[in-house]
Write a protein that holds these residues in place. Structure first.
Motif, mmCIF file in Angstrom:
data_model
loop_
_atom_site.group_PDB
_atom_site.id
_atom_site.type_symbol
_atom_site.label_atom_id
_atom_site.label_comp_id
_atom_site.label_asym_id
_atom_site.label_seq_id
_atom_site.Cartn_x
_atom_site.Cartn_y
_atom_site.Cartn_z
ATOM 1 N N THR A 22 -0.519 4.911 -12.301
ATOM 2 C CA THR A 22 -0.357 4.060 -11.257
ATOM 3 C C THR A 22 -1.727 2.946 -11.086
ATOM 4 O OG1 THR A 22 0.486 5.617 -9.879
ATOM 5 C CG2 THR A 22 0.230 3.866 -8.745
ATOM 6 N N PHE A 23 -2.714 3.406 -11.011
ATOM 7 C CA PHE A 23 -3.954 2.506 -11.271
ATOM 8 C C PHE A 23 -4.764 2.543 -12.440
ATOM 9 C CE2 PHE A 23 -3.194 4.311 -6.622
ATOM 10 C CZ PHE A 23 -2.620 3.037 -6.096
ATOM 11 N N GLU A 24 -5.342 1.562 -12.702
ATOM 12 C CA GLU A 24 -6.135 1.125 -13.817
ATOM 13 C C GLU A 24 -7.171 2.119 -13.943
ATOM 14 O OE1 GLU A 24 -8.076 -2.512 -16.141
ATOM 15 O OE2 GLU A 24 -7.415 -2.784 -13.977
ATOM 16 N N SER A 25 -7.738 2.430 -12.751
ATOM 17 C CA SER A 25 -8.941 3.644 -12.871
ATOM 18 C C SER A 25 -8.672 4.756 -13.275
ATOM 19 C CB SER A 25 -9.478 3.681 -11.405
ATOM 20 O OG SER A 25 -8.490 4.026 -10.742
ATOM 21 N N ILE A 26 -7.222 5.031 -13.469
ATOM 22 C CA ILE A 26 -6.878 6.320 -14.042
ATOM 23 C C ILE A 26 -7.145 6.355 -15.420
ATOM 24 C CG2 ILE A 26 -4.763 7.975 -14.658
ATOM 25 C CD1 ILE A 26 -3.755 6.928 -11.831
ATOM 26 N N ASP A 27 -6.925 5.068 -16.277
ATOM 27 C CA ASP A 27 -7.094 5.229 -17.632
ATOM 28 C C ASP A 27 -8.568 5.314 -17.633
ATOM 29 O OD1 ASP A 27 -4.912 4.494 -19.625
ATOM 30 O OD2 ASP A 27 -4.265 3.790 -17.774
ATOM 31 N N ARG A 28 -9.341 4.569 -16.852
ATOM 32 C CA ARG A 28 -10.881 4.677 -17.182
ATOM 33 C C ARG A 28 -11.568 5.976 -16.810
ATOM 34 N NH1 ARG A 28 -12.198 -1.080 -13.555
ATOM 35 N NH2 ARG A 28 -11.299 -2.461 -14.930
ATOM 36 N N SER A 77 -8.111 -0.806 -1.926
ATOM 37 C CA SER A 77 -7.911 -0.402 -0.421
ATOM 38 C C SER A 77 -7.989 1.155 -0.420
ATOM 39 C CB SER A 77 -6.532 -1.010 0.136
ATOM 40 O OG SER A 77 -6.939 -2.501 0.109
ATOM 41 N N LEU A 78 -7.133 1.857 -1.187
ATOM 42 C CA LEU A 78 -6.913 3.177 -1.068
ATOM 43 C C LEU A 78 -8.218 3.981 -1.519
ATOM 44 C CD1 LEU A 78 -3.237 3.290 -2.078
ATOM 45 C CD2 LEU A 78 -4.030 3.411 0.272
ATOM 46 N N GLN A 79 -9.018 3.364 -2.178
ATOM 47 C CA GLN A 79 -10.453 3.920 -2.736
ATOM 48 C C GLN A 79 -9.767 5.107 -3.631
ATOM 49 O OE1 GLN A 79 -12.081 5.356 1.243
ATOM 50 N NE2 GLN A 79 -13.641 3.797 0.874
ATOM 51 N N VAL A 80 -9.252 4.734 -4.440
ATOM 52 C CA VAL A 80 -8.384 5.539 -5.567
ATOM 53 C C VAL A 80 -9.659 6.249 -6.484
ATOM 54 C CG1 VAL A 80 -7.057 5.965 -7.576
ATOM 55 C CG2 VAL A 80 -6.334 4.577 -5.334
ATOM 56 N N MET A 105 2.672 -6.918 -10.272
ATOM 57 C CA MET A 105 2.050 -5.528 -9.966
ATOM 58 C C MET A 105 0.848 -5.448 -10.269
ATOM 59 S SD MET A 105 4.840 -4.579 -8.319
ATOM 60 C CE MET A 105 5.033 -2.881 -8.520
ATOM 61 N N ALA A 106 0.256 -5.453 -11.555
ATOM 62 C CA ALA A 106 -1.040 -5.207 -11.939
ATOM 63 C C ALA A 106 -2.024 -5.842 -11.064
ATOM 64 C CB ALA A 106 -1.294 -5.830 -13.382
ATOM 65 N N GLU A 107 -1.851 -7.140 -10.362
ATOM 66 C CA GLU A 107 -2.722 -7.460 -9.735
ATOM 67 C C GLU A 107 -2.598 -6.888 -8.155
ATOM 68 O OE1 GLU A 107 -5.404 -10.532 -8.245
ATOM 69 O OE2 GLU A 107 -4.694 -10.127 -10.023
ATOM 70 N N LEU A 108 -1.499 -6.542 -7.813
ATOM 71 C CA LEU A 108 -1.475 -5.843 -6.364
ATOM 72 C C LEU A 108 -1.973 -4.411 -6.663
ATOM 73 C CD1 LEU A 108 2.282 -7.007 -5.558
ATOM 74 C CD2 LEU A 108 0.295 -7.858 -4.659
ATOM 75 N N ALA A 109 -1.896 -3.758 -7.655
ATOM 76 C CA ALA A 109 -2.267 -2.478 -8.041
ATOM 77 C C ALA A 109 -3.801 -2.312 -7.699
ATOM 78 C CB ALA A 109 -1.638 -1.932 -9.347
ATOM 79 N N GLY A 110 -4.530 -3.386 -8.286
ATOM 80 C CA GLY A 110 -5.872 -3.640 -8.190
ATOM 81 C C GLY A 110 -6.189 -3.849 -6.824
ATOM 82 N N LYS A 111 -5.620 -4.608 -6.127
ATOM 83 C CA LYS A 111 -6.122 -4.621 -4.584
ATOM 84 C C LYS A 111 -5.812 -3.271 -3.854
ATOM 85 C CE LYS A 111 -4.756 -9.376 -4.553
ATOM 86 N NZ LYS A 111 -4.063 -10.627 -4.070
ATOM 87 N N LEU A 134 0.730 -1.433 -0.019
ATOM 88 C CA LEU A 134 -0.085 0.102 -0.108
ATOM 89 C C LEU A 134 0.872 1.322 0.095
ATOM 90 C CD1 LEU A 134 -2.966 -0.747 2.558
ATOM 91 C CD2 LEU A 134 -3.009 -0.673 0.106
ATOM 92 N N TRP A 135 1.839 1.251 0.719
ATOM 93 C CA TRP A 135 2.798 2.424 0.831
ATOM 94 C C TRP A 135 3.511 2.509 -0.388
ATOM 95 C CZ3 TRP A 135 8.188 2.550 -0.098
ATOM 96 C CH2 TRP A 135 8.939 3.860 0.465
ATOM 97 N N VAL A 136 4.055 1.651 -1.118
ATOM 98 C CA VAL A 136 4.560 1.875 -2.539
ATOM 99 C C VAL A 136 3.529 2.434 -3.520
ATOM 100 C CG1 VAL A 136 5.353 0.618 -4.474
ATOM 101 C CG2 VAL A 136 6.408 -0.036 -2.274
ATOM 102 N N PHE A 137 2.395 1.941 -3.338
ATOM 103 C CA PHE A 137 1.327 2.451 -4.617
ATOM 104 C C PHE A 137 0.947 3.788 -4.154
ATOM 105 C CE2 PHE A 137 1.274 -2.172 -5.871
ATOM 106 C CZ PHE A 137 1.400 -2.111 -7.109
#
Length: 842
Positions: A288-294, A268-271, A258-264, A222-225
């Motif tokens: 960083t996160f897939e939701s950014i592209d979305r 958790s971070l409610q991005v 890393m993609a799998e961990l980014a999703g989790k 979580l800290w990394v992402f």
């Protein structure tokens, strides 16, 4: 002695260093715990010529045997249990005489590992569980160097447990992240069981700056992402984690994890909730996160639909996202939105005015056909993505614009030209019926071997894309490249397969046979490969299906082409897909496959040393993805003495009655020799017909149906191809690097064209062969004529090792991978001086 057991080597050395005063060797071995009692005889056997005496309360008997009975025999005198102190030890005099051997495991292992640093050797005693297993010791030994310090030994122990090739913190962490992604904690358990977990977390804190009160891998993730999303700190620790984070994501071995961990982490971070109020523009450099592209895609689609975002802005957004982490998963969606924005802009500027029949043909080939291509790209991409929701407002708008503001108006304007001509022919554009005499015969007369590839329903705009692909192709090994020019010819009417295929053959007359829609040339049947081959044979040619060449070797294909002067090769992917009601909506997928297959087929014939290659079609087609409304069909039915054949876009018969809904043609007007007349529905209207598709049609007179492509292909076989990679240049704004991050623009000096290929490079900062930063992958594929749209930003973070080179010159290098190798070559570089500010210390 070369035995790998350090105990045996150490004990044996006592017997190899020369005899004592009495001419023999005696090793008095104290083993209080009796750890080696079971191995004693085997150890003696390994040493050789040594006898064993086990002391068991018989010290005087032992002395008698050593000093009287066997005064020259080497012995191991083995004592287990506690040895009485002082004079209570009745073998004390022998111990003074021969010395005492103690199997100090830590010392023996440290000696066996070859470690010179006492602090490094102390690791053995501190982690006895690790060194108990010979397998672990041997695997560690292979990694060690004599001068390794304590930290290196511990790191390499971690690498042994995690089974990583390297022992760097980056690689150890990569393995733990990969395990975490699959819910596996075996690596962490290994580090815990062997007392190395605290060492690992200390390294993480020191190197990356992560300091949890009770550190866990989940908290670290979580800290990394979070750090990546918020922007890594500019200090040394921040640069270190930024570089390794990039490495983990760019690696094939850890990228999926890393993609799998980014999703989790995103959940958790409610991005996603935090992105709601942010604009797409400010997110373009964050992946960083897939939701950014979305978020970006959703805003782009809505902006294009609402005409608040220009086509240029969409192209720029797509370019900036092209090298980002999640792009490949959303590429069809980006393509769909970009194609839609360009399509809507092109239709807004569309003017169907044409001065003449020939003018309409030329304008379609040179410009209007690109609108059909954009529509094809949009539909193909929209049907290829699993994320269709963002496209919903665009799909309706694109269909409305394409049908009502382009296809309809163009068909109406063109119909006026069709209605005005007395004969189906053009002044400046060759007729499809003249194909053989215009293109093939002159080359055959010069003795060149020619191949004609006829791809069923290869529409002009698809062929234009194919020609571009061929021009951009260059074999990296043989240096072979293609020259591919495209002409537009006027297809026959009706624009359907049997007549179009017949028109391409050498002939004097062409017409209908009277059986269904079959045709004949010079009185010979022209349907099917066998009949066409018979027509070609007298002229020195033959016909074959493309699929029949699939298994041919180059030698076999060369032999086949050498047996005749020319060859017609029939390829059928687009029409075979579009003409079936169950698959007609897949026709644009088929078009994409056709381009790939035709490039491959062209390469096959080039390898077989064919002199010239032509790629053409029998006809084009009309297509719209949404279902036609009732207004798209003719209400009138064709009338005549004899309706011989009818389809959605044609009627063939005798005594056909004129009707305002149709354009009537006599056979003479069409250049046909039979007595059958033709009715063509005006504009894009379809005849009502049971059991056949209506989205994909051909047979009529629209420009999309009757502008037929001819691609003329030649190739270079001596390394003289003019295709080259696009030029790029580093835009160096300052000669110094004074912060932990170098941000620089790389300019694509020219647009990508047929002869100027796009390229991908990696950027990095080097001192000699040492990489001082992360690598950044950059793609240069812009086709824009505007220089401002061809800048590609690169951002490299310096590693902590760079701090040791303050005031030294370093190089920013752009490197390109050498084809078919794992090696890289420098394509551009710039020299910078590291000018580390004192502020970096704070």
């Amino acid at each position: 002695m070369s035995n790998s057991d350090p105990l045996i080597r150490s004990l044996a050395s006592r017997f190899e260093h020369g005899p004592n005063a009495d001419g023999r060797h005696v090793a008095i071995w104290h083993d209080p715990a009796g750890d080696y009692a079971d191995r004693l005889d085997a150890i003696a056997a390994e040493i050789g010529n040594v006898k064993v005496i086990r002391v068991d309360g018989d010290e005087f008997a032992v002395k008698h045997r050593l000093l009287v009975e066997e005064r020259t025999q080497p012995f191991i005198v083995y004592r287990k249990g506690e040895v009485p102190p002082g004079l209570g030890n009745w073998l004390l005099d022998l111990e003074y005489a021969y010395g005492v051997f103690t199997a100090d495991k830590a010392a023996l292992v440290g000696e066996d590992l070859g470690l010179e640093d006492p602090a490094a050797r102390s690791v053995v005693g501190e982690h006895p569980e690790f060194f108990n297993a010979a397998d672990r010791r041997e695997r560690l030994k292979k990694r060690l160097a004599n001068d390794d310090n304590r930290t290196l030994v511990l790191a390499k122990m971690c690498a042994v447990l995690l089974r990583t090739e390297q022992h760097s913190l980056s690689e150890l962490t990569r393995e733990l992240l990969v395990e975490a992604a699959r819910g596996d904690e075996s690596g962490l358990k290994q580090l815990t069981d062997y007392g190395l977990l605290e060492f690992y977390w200390t390294g993480v804190e020191t190197t990356y700056g992560y300091a949890g009160a009770e550190p866990t891998i989940d908290d670290f993730i979580l800290w990394v992402f979070r750090s990546a999303h918020e922007g890594f700190p500019g200090d040394t620790s921040g640069r270190n984690i930024q570089i390794d984070y990039s490495r983990w994501r760019d690696s094939k071995s850890s990228g999926p994890a890393m993609a799998e961990l980014a999703g989790k982490a995103e959940d958790s971070l409610q991005v996603a909730a935090g992105l709601e109020t942010r604009s797409w523009e400010e997110l373009l450099d964050d992946d960083t996160f897939e939701s950014i592209d979305r978020k970006i895609l959703s805003d782009l689609a809505a902006g294009v639909a609402g005409k608040t975002i220009s086509a240029r802005e969409v192209v720029e957004a797509d370019r900036r996202r092209h090298s980002t982490f999640w792009y490949s998963g959303y590429e069809p969606l980006y393509t769909a939105i970009r194609s839609a924005s360009e399509l809507l802009a092109a239709i807004d500027a569309f003017d169907p005015a044409m001065a003449s029949f020939d003018d309409g043909l030329q304008k379609y080939a040179s410009g209007w056909s690109k609108i059909d291509a954009l529509y094809r790209h949009f539909v193909h991409a929209a049907r290829s993505t699993e994320h269709t929701k963002p496209l919903e407002p665009l799909v309706e708008q694109v269909e409305n614009f394409y049908s009502n503001k382009y296809v309809g108006p163009l068909a109406t304007a063109w119909q006026a030209q069709v209605d005005s001509i007395g004969e189906w022919k053009a002044t400046t554009v060759p007729s499809q019926q003249a194909f053989f005499t215009h293109y093939v015969a002159p080359l055959v007369a010069k003795g060149k071997r020619v191949v004609v590839i006829v791809s069923d329903a290869l529409r002009y705009e698809v062929a234009d894309e194919l020609a571009m692909r061929l021009r951009r192709y260059k074999d990296s090994r043989s240096k072979v490249g293609f020259e591919a020019s495209i002409d537009a010819i006027l297809g026959v009417l009706p624009s359907y397969t049997q007549l179009g295929m017949a028109a391409l053959l050498p002939h004097t007359t062409i017409g209908f046979t009277g059986v269904k829609a079959l045709t004949e040339v010079d009185g010979k049947k022209a349907d099917g490969t066998a009949n066409r081959s018979k027509i070609l044979q007298p002229h020195g040619g033959m016909a074959i299906q493309a699929e029949d060449l699939a298994g041919y070797t180059v030698k076999e294909l060369r032999s086949l082409t050498q047996q005749q002067q020319f060859m017609y090769v029939y390829h059928n992917r687009i029409d075979a897909t579009g003409d079936k009601i169950g698959t007609e909506r897949q026709v644009f997928n088929a078009a994409a496959s056709s381009v790939d297959e035709l490039v491959k087929l062209t390469k096959q014939f080039a390898s077989a040393d064919v002199g010239a290659i032509f790629i053409t079609a029998d006809h084009g087609f009309l297509f719209q993805d949404r279902e036609l409304d009732p207004a798209g069909y003719l209400s009138a039915e064709p009338q005549g003495d004899e309706i011989h054949d009818r389809d959605r876009r044609r009627v063939i018969g005798r005594g056909l009655k004129a009707d305002s809904a149709f354009r009537h043609f006599t056979p003479e007007q069409l250049g046909l020799s039979s007595d059958y007349e033709v009715l063509i529905p005006k504009g894009t209207k379809r005849l009502k017909l049971q059991g056949s598709g209506a989205r994909y049609v051909h047979g009529g007179a629209t420009l999309q149906e009757i502008v037929v492509p001819v691609i003329s292909v030649t190739y270079t076989d001596s390394g003289k191809s003019t295709v080259r990679p696009v030029n790029i240049a580093i835009q160096q704004k300052s000669p110094n690097i004074s912060t932990g991050v170098l941000a620089v623009d790389i300019h694509q000096s020219e647009p990508v064209t047929d002869k100027v290929q796009g390229r991908q490079v990696r950027a990095g900062i080097y001192l000699g062969d040492e990489l001082l930063s992360n690598h950044v992958l950059l793609k240069f594929t812009s086709e824009s004529d505007d220089p401002r749209e061809r800048f590609v930003p690169a951002r490299m973070a310096l590693r902590s090792e760079a701090d040791a080179h303050n005031n030294e010159d370093v190089e920013l290098r752009l490197e390109e991978q050498i084809p078919n190798t794992t090696q890289w070559r420098i394509v551009a570089k710039a020299v910078y001086k590291l000018k580390r500010s004192f502020q970096m210390d704070f």
